[in-house]
Design a protein around this motif. Sequence first.
Motif, short mmCIF file in Angstrom:
data_model
loop_
_atom_site.label_atom_id
_atom_site.label_comp_id
_atom_site.label_asym_id
_atom_site.label_seq_id
_atom_site.Cartn_x
_atom_site.Cartn_y
_atom_site.Cartn_z
N THR A 207 0.82 -1.22 0.00
CA THR A 207 0.00 0.00 0.00
C THR A 207 0.85 1.26 0.00
OG1 THR A 207 -0.18 -0.17 2.40
CG2 THR A 207 -1.99 -1.06 1.11
N VAL B 124 -5.74 4.01 1.91
CA VAL B 124 -5.03 4.05 0.61
C VAL B 124 -5.61 3.03 -0.35
CG1 VAL B 124 -2.81 3.56 -0.49
CG2 VAL B 124 -2.90 5.01 1.54
N SER C 168 -7.47 4.06 -3.76
CA SER C 168 -6.74 3.75 -5.01
C SER C 168 -7.68 3.28 -6.10
CB SER C 168 -5.68 2.68 -4.74
OG SER C 168 -6.30 1.43 -4.46
N ILE D 298 -8.32 0.36 -7.01
CA ILE D 298 -7.78 -0.78 -7.76
C ILE D 298 -8.87 -1.85 -7.83
CG2 ILE D 298 -6.01 -2.59 -7.77
CD1 ILE D 298 -4.18 -0.69 -6.27
N ALA E 198 0.40 0.96 -3.58
CA ALA E 198 -0.88 1.43 -4.11
C ALA E 198 -1.07 2.92 -3.92
CB ALA E 198 -2.03 0.69 -3.43
N ILE E 199 -0.26 3.55 -3.08
CA ILE E 199 -0.43 4.98 -2.86
C ILE E 199 -0.21 5.78 -4.14
CG2 ILE E 199 1.97 5.39 -2.15
CD1 ILE E 199 0.75 7.32 0.00
N HIS F 42 -1.22 4.83 -7.00
CA HIS F 42 -2.50 4.77 -7.72
C HIS F 42 -3.43 5.89 -7.25
CE1 HIS F 42 -2.08 0.69 -9.63
NE2 HIS F 42 -1.08 0.66 -8.76
N VAL F 43 -3.35 6.20 -5.95
CA VAL F 43 -4.16 7.30 -5.43
C VAL F 43 -3.72 8.62 -6.06
CG1 VAL F 43 -4.84 8.57 -3.35
CG2 VAL F 43 -4.51 6.09 -3.25
N ARG G 106 -4.82 8.79 -9.65
CA ARG G 106 -6.25 9.08 -9.78
C ARG G 106 -6.53 10.55 -9.49
NH1 ARG G 106 -10.88 9.06 -6.69
NH2 ARG G 106 -9.78 8.60 -4.76
#
Length: 472
Positions: free
Chosen positions: A72, A357, A361, A363, A425-426, A428-429, A432
Amino acid sequence: LGLFDVYVICVGAMISSGFFLLPGLAAEHAGPAVVLAYLIAGLLIVPAMLSQAELATAMPRAGGAYYFLDRTLGPLVGTIGGVGTWLTMILKSAFALIGMGAFDIPVLITAIGMALLIAGLNVVGARESSGLLRILVMVLLVTLAFFIVHGIADLFSAEPAAPRQGRFTPFLPNGFDGVLEAVGLVFVSFIGLTKVASLAEEVKDPDRNIPLGMTLGLITVTAIYVGGVFVMVAVLGTDRLSHSLTPVADAGGELSTWLPRHVGTWLMVGAGILAFASMANAGILAASRYPLAMARDRLFPDRFAATGPRGTPVPGILLTTGLVVACLLALRVESVAKLASALQLLLFGLINVAVIVMRESHIESYDPGFRAPLYPWLQLTGIFVALVLVAEMGWLPVLFTAGVTAICAGWYTNYARHRISRSGAILHVFERLGRRRFSGLDQELRDIMKEKGLRAQDPFDELVARSFVLDY
């Protein structure tokens, strides 16, 4: 591992020093309200438990908190979380083993022998280790249930009711501040609850068994802590309780005068030894999965990714047990274990951040079998609680946490960073959020620059002389 295995690992990881050593120290701060302090501490662990359960059902992999934080927040935070949680479990396991010294037994020899026995069982298999836990925990629960039921029945019987009920007044001798100090002290009794997440890879039907096993374990242990401490206050009174390092044994001796001499005391001593052994077993069982997970991701040397014929992480078990024995021989485990609690609280806060997160994200493949309710308020509460409790612990635990964090960051920078090429995954935030950027902002700022004109120190001629020229 089935539901009952998850349940006994959770219970075994929580009942030890919090019940057999800490009530006296906590009563010194809170008085009779120490009962309330244990109840509040049990409620405060709920956000971390539910967030950990969600992540464990979405990513049932060895390593627990390490794996969740790595995937994450990225491998740097993953390294800090993995090494930090592993170190905390090692110190808590050593603390559990050394805690048996309160019962006047040859503590060092017994602790080292117990650690080696637990290591052997873990090498044979997680099922065998949890099998020992089943026996230890069930005998422990029956003994403590007898202690609590006997104590409550004795409290409300005709003869001693009046003097013993009077021991609960005044209920808040030091005000609610004293209760909060006691909460910060006893909260560490519950942090073993989330250890089972590091075994998620070995759990059958994790979507059901992990959240349900953790919830049942927390309810059981909170009831035992609250009921047991209530009996201790009633039987001993806060004056005697606050000066006792063996409060359960002392209360058991007072209650069981109808048994042959010292039988009640020794019954509780036996329960205490069972509790410390079960916590150490659960700790080593869970901690040994961290080197395995980090080696798979190349944050640790590759040799720790190996497993034995029974699928157990033999190198990780041997390293973890070796460090537990080294702690027993070389450190004042009691002091360091308390410092490690601040680090564990920080990691609880990060686990709540990790859930936020992953949710933000978007996902599509993030599909937990259990979703923590009341998002994001539950997670924000968990972050706030962790920060407040760390602040209550004083500067020394904070400095210890900062030191461990710096060492982990140095390990990642100098050893692991060039061996991996992944991120969390942060990003991805951020990606976005980046799609929602306002493209007109740059033009607006350019117009402002034109209005302001050049400044005397702007190296305009220099920039033009050095610039590339594109001819069309």
